[in-house]
Motif scaffolding. Structure first.
Motif, PDB file in Angstrom:
ATOM      1  N   THR A  38       0.836  -1.200   0.000  1.00 44.10           N
ATOM      2  CA  THR A  38       0.000   0.000   0.000  1.00 44.10           C
ATOM      3  C   THR A  38       0.870   1.249   0.000  1.00 44.10           C
ATOM      4  OG1 THR A  38      -1.784  -1.138   1.137  1.00 44.10           O
ATOM      5  CG2 THR A  38      -1.775   1.264   1.257  1.00 44.10           C
ATOM      6  N   ALA A  39       1.895   1.262   0.846  1.00 44.63           N
ATOM      7  CA  ALA A  39       2.788   2.424   0.896  1.00 44.63           C
ATOM      8  C   ALA A  39       3.462   2.634  -0.459  1.00 44.63           C
ATOM      9  CB  ALA A  39       3.829   2.232   1.992  1.00 44.63           C
ATOM     10  N   ALA A  40       3.857   1.544  -1.100  1.00 41.38           N
ATOM     11  CA  ALA A  40       4.492   1.658  -2.415  1.00 41.38           C
ATOM     12  C   ALA A  40       3.505   2.168  -3.457  1.00 41.38           C
ATOM     13  CB  ALA A  40       5.062   0.308  -2.845  1.00 41.38           C
ATOM     14  N   GLU A  41       2.270   1.705  -3.390  1.00 44.49           N
ATOM     15  CA  GLU A  41       1.258   2.107  -4.368  1.00 44.49           C
ATOM     16  C   GLU A  41       0.913   3.587  -4.259  1.00 44.49           C
ATOM     17  OE1 GLU A  41      -0.363   0.494  -6.848  1.00 44.49           O
ATOM     18  OE2 GLU A  41       0.807  -1.330  -6.539  1.00 44.49           O
ATOM     19  N   ILE A  42       0.903   4.114  -3.036  1.00 43.07           N
ATOM     20  CA  ILE A  42       0.461   5.498  -2.865  1.00 43.07           C
ATOM     21  C   ILE A  42       1.612   6.487  -2.774  1.00 43.07           C
ATOM     22  CG2 ILE A  42      -1.721   4.848  -1.822  1.00 43.07           C
ATOM     23  CD1 ILE A  42      -0.567   5.608   0.890  1.00 43.07           C
ATOM     24  N   ALA A  43       2.849   5.969  -2.888  1.00 48.02           N
ATOM     25  CA  ALA A  43       3.992   6.875  -2.868  1.00 48.02           C
ATOM     26  C   ALA A  43       3.853   7.871  -4.016  1.00 48.02           C
ATOM     27  CB  ALA A  43       5.296   6.090  -3.008  1.00 48.02           C
ATOM     28  N   THR A  44       4.158   9.089  -3.716  1.00 41.33           N
ATOM     29  CA  THR A  44       4.087  10.102  -4.765  1.00 41.33           C
ATOM     30  C   THR A  44       5.293   9.958  -5.679  1.00 41.33           C
ATOM     31  OG1 THR A  44       5.345  11.748  -3.537  1.00 41.33           O
ATOM     32  CG2 THR A  44       2.951  11.712  -3.189  1.00 41.33           C
ATOM     33  N   GLU A  45       5.179  10.482  -6.856  1.00 37.11           N
ATOM     34  CA  GLU A  45       6.291  10.445  -7.800  1.00 37.11           C
ATOM     35  C   GLU A  45       7.511  11.121  -7.190  1.00 37.11           C
ATOM     36  OE1 GLU A  45       7.064  12.657 -11.886  1.00 37.11           O
ATOM     37  OE2 GLU A  45       5.575  11.055 -12.100  1.00 37.11           O
ATOM     38  N   ARG A  46       7.297  12.184  -6.443  1.00 39.94           N
ATOM     39  CA  ARG A  46       8.417  12.902  -5.809  1.00 39.94           C
ATOM     40  C   ARG A  46       9.143  11.986  -4.823  1.00 39.94           C
ATOM     41  NH1 ARG A  46      11.559  16.095  -7.548  1.00 39.94           N
ATOM     42  NH2 ARG A  46      13.169  15.162  -6.339  1.00 39.94           N
ATOM     43  N   GLU A  47       8.385  11.209  -4.030  1.00 40.20           N
ATOM     44  CA  GLU A  47       9.000  10.284  -3.083  1.00 40.20           C
ATOM     45  C   GLU A  47       9.809   9.213  -3.804  1.00 40.20           C
ATOM     46  OE1 GLU A  47       5.298   9.274  -1.262  1.00 40.20           O
ATOM     47  OE2 GLU A  47       5.812  10.287   0.596  1.00 40.20           O
ATOM     48  N   ASP A  50      12.953  10.807  -5.055  1.00 35.97           N
ATOM     49  CA  ASP A  50      13.869  11.011  -3.930  1.00 35.97           C
ATOM     50  C   ASP A  50      14.594   9.718  -3.576  1.00 35.97           C
ATOM     51  OD1 ASP A  50      13.142  13.679  -3.782  1.00 35.97           O
ATOM     52  OD2 ASP A  50      11.834  13.413  -2.037  1.00 35.97           O
ATOM     53  N   GLU A  51      13.870   8.598  -3.578  1.00 31.92           N
ATOM     54  CA  GLU A  51      14.488   7.307  -3.266  1.00 31.92           C
ATOM     55  C   GLU A  51      15.497   6.902  -4.341  1.00 31.92           C
ATOM     56  OE1 GLU A  51      14.391   5.363  -0.521  1.00 31.92           O
ATOM     57  OE2 GLU A  51      13.260   7.002   0.367  1.00 31.92           O
ATOM     58  N   LEU A  52      15.182   7.170  -5.605  1.00 29.62           N
ATOM     59  CA  LEU A  52      16.132   6.852  -6.674  1.00 29.62           C
ATOM     60  C   LEU A  52      17.410   7.680  -6.537  1.00 29.62           C
ATOM     61  CD1 LEU A  52      13.801   6.440  -9.775  1.00 29.62           C
ATOM     62  CD2 LEU A  52      15.196   4.674  -8.696  1.00 29.62           C
ATOM     63  N   PHE A  53      17.271   8.951  -6.178  1.00 28.37           N
ATOM     64  CA  PHE A  53      18.456   9.776  -5.989  1.00 28.37           C
ATOM     65  C   PHE A  53      19.258   9.310  -4.786  1.00 28.37           C
ATOM     66  CE2 PHE A  53      16.553  12.822  -8.949  1.00 28.37           C
ATOM     67  CZ  PHE A  53      17.678  13.198  -9.670  1.00 28.37           C
ATOM     68  N   ALA A  54      18.583   8.863  -3.727  1.00 26.64           N
ATOM     69  CA  ALA A  54      19.296   8.326  -2.561  1.00 26.64           C
ATOM     70  C   ALA A  54      20.070   7.072  -2.954  1.00 26.64           C
ATOM     71  CB  ALA A  54      18.314   8.025  -1.433  1.00 26.64           C
ATOM     72  N   ALA A  55      19.438   6.208  -3.748  1.00 27.30           N
ATOM     73  CA  ALA A  55      20.123   4.995  -4.211  1.00 27.30           C
ATOM     74  C   ALA A  55      21.322   5.367  -5.071  1.00 27.30           C
ATOM     75  CB  ALA A  55      19.150   4.108  -4.987  1.00 27.30           C
ATOM     76  N   LEU A 103       9.727   4.232 -13.881  1.00 33.15           N
ATOM     77  CA  LEU A 103       9.183   5.531 -13.480  1.00 33.15           C
ATOM     78  C   LEU A 103       8.976   6.418 -14.693  1.00 33.15           C
ATOM     79  CD1 LEU A 103       8.367   7.553 -11.263  1.00 33.15           C
ATOM     80  CD2 LEU A 103      10.765   8.240 -11.185  1.00 33.15           C
ATOM     81  N   LEU A 104       9.962   6.465 -15.571  1.00 32.80           N
ATOM     82  CA  LEU A 104       9.839   7.280 -16.775  1.00 32.80           C
ATOM     83  C   LEU A 104       8.724   6.781 -17.685  1.00 32.80           C
ATOM     84  CD1 LEU A 104      13.591   7.912 -17.601  1.00 32.80           C
ATOM     85  CD2 LEU A 104      11.923   9.548 -16.699  1.00 32.80           C
ATOM     86  N   ALA A 105       8.602   5.452 -17.821  1.00 33.91           N
ATOM     87  CA  ALA A 105       7.536   4.892 -18.649  1.00 33.91           C
ATOM     88  C   ALA A 105       6.178   5.229 -18.064  1.00 33.91           C
ATOM     89  CB  ALA A 105       7.713   3.384 -18.779  1.00 33.91           C
ATOM     90  N   HIS A 106       6.065   5.133 -16.737  1.00 35.09           N
ATOM     91  CA  HIS A 106       4.793   5.456 -16.081  1.00 35.09           C
ATOM     92  C   HIS A 106       4.466   6.925 -16.282  1.00 35.09           C
ATOM     93  CE1 HIS A 106       1.601   5.454 -13.128  1.00 35.09           C
ATOM     94  NE2 HIS A 106       2.162   6.499 -12.562  1.00 35.09           N
ATOM     95  N   ARG A 107       5.467   7.749 -16.138  1.00 35.08           N
ATOM     96  CA  ARG A 107       5.275   9.197 -16.301  1.00 35.08           C
ATOM     97  C   ARG A 107       4.840   9.517 -17.722  1.00 35.08           C
ATOM     98  NH1 ARG A 107      10.023  13.425 -14.967  1.00 35.08           N
ATOM     99  NH2 ARG A 107       8.738  14.264 -13.327  1.00 35.08           N
ATOM    100  N   ASP A 108       5.394   8.782 -18.692  1.00 34.61           N
ATOM    101  CA  ASP A 108       5.067   9.015 -20.095  1.00 34.61           C
ATOM    102  C   ASP A 108       3.811   8.258 -20.536  1.00 34.61           C
ATOM    103  OD1 ASP A 108       7.302  10.591 -20.234  1.00 34.61           O
ATOM    104  OD2 ASP A 108       8.575   9.038 -21.092  1.00 34.61           O
ATOM    105  N   GLY A 109       3.274   7.442 -19.641  1.00 36.32           N
ATOM    106  CA  GLY A 109       2.041   6.721 -19.955  1.00 36.32           C
ATOM    107  C   GLY A 109       2.228   5.465 -20.773  1.00 36.32           C
TER     108      GLY A 109
END
Length: 113
Positions: A38-47, A50-55, A103-109
């Protein structure tokens, strides 16, 4: 909830042949059963970004550590677990690339390439 979100919710409930209240109760119960998903599903794109940049920062630090290992090896030191560690880091880097692509594919639909 804005009008478009409410309409999507009401349409989903109707599609499942459930009242709005029953659909909401079912959805809440389902979400509560697996909080990690659930937390993963509702994470905002910004979150997610942020996690990708941390990785990415962590992989950069690992790069520095590998440079230290190379220096030690050149000085005659032994690194018995180097191959396994390198494979694990490579796998983590590929997973990070896959996550960024998704993430990019999701953003681009669309679907990931």
């Amino acid at each position: 909830m804005n009008d478009a979100e409410f309409q999507r919710f009401a349409d989903a409930a109707a599609h499942c042949q459930m009242s709005n209240a029953a659909f909401l109760a079912y959805a809440v119960d389902k979400a509560a059963r697996d909080l990690n998903r659930t937390a993963a599903e509702i994470a905002t794109e910004r979150e997610v970004i942020d996690e990708l940049f941390a990785a990415r920062r962590h992989l950069g630090r690992i790069h520095g550590l590998f440079n230290q290992v190379a220096k030690a090896l050149n000085s005659g030191a032994d690194a018995p677990h180097l191959d396994a560690t390198a494979k694990a880091v490579g796998s983590a880097a590929r997973r990070m690339e896959d996550a960024a692509d998704a993430l990019l594919a999701h953003r681009d639909g669309g679907a990931p390439a």
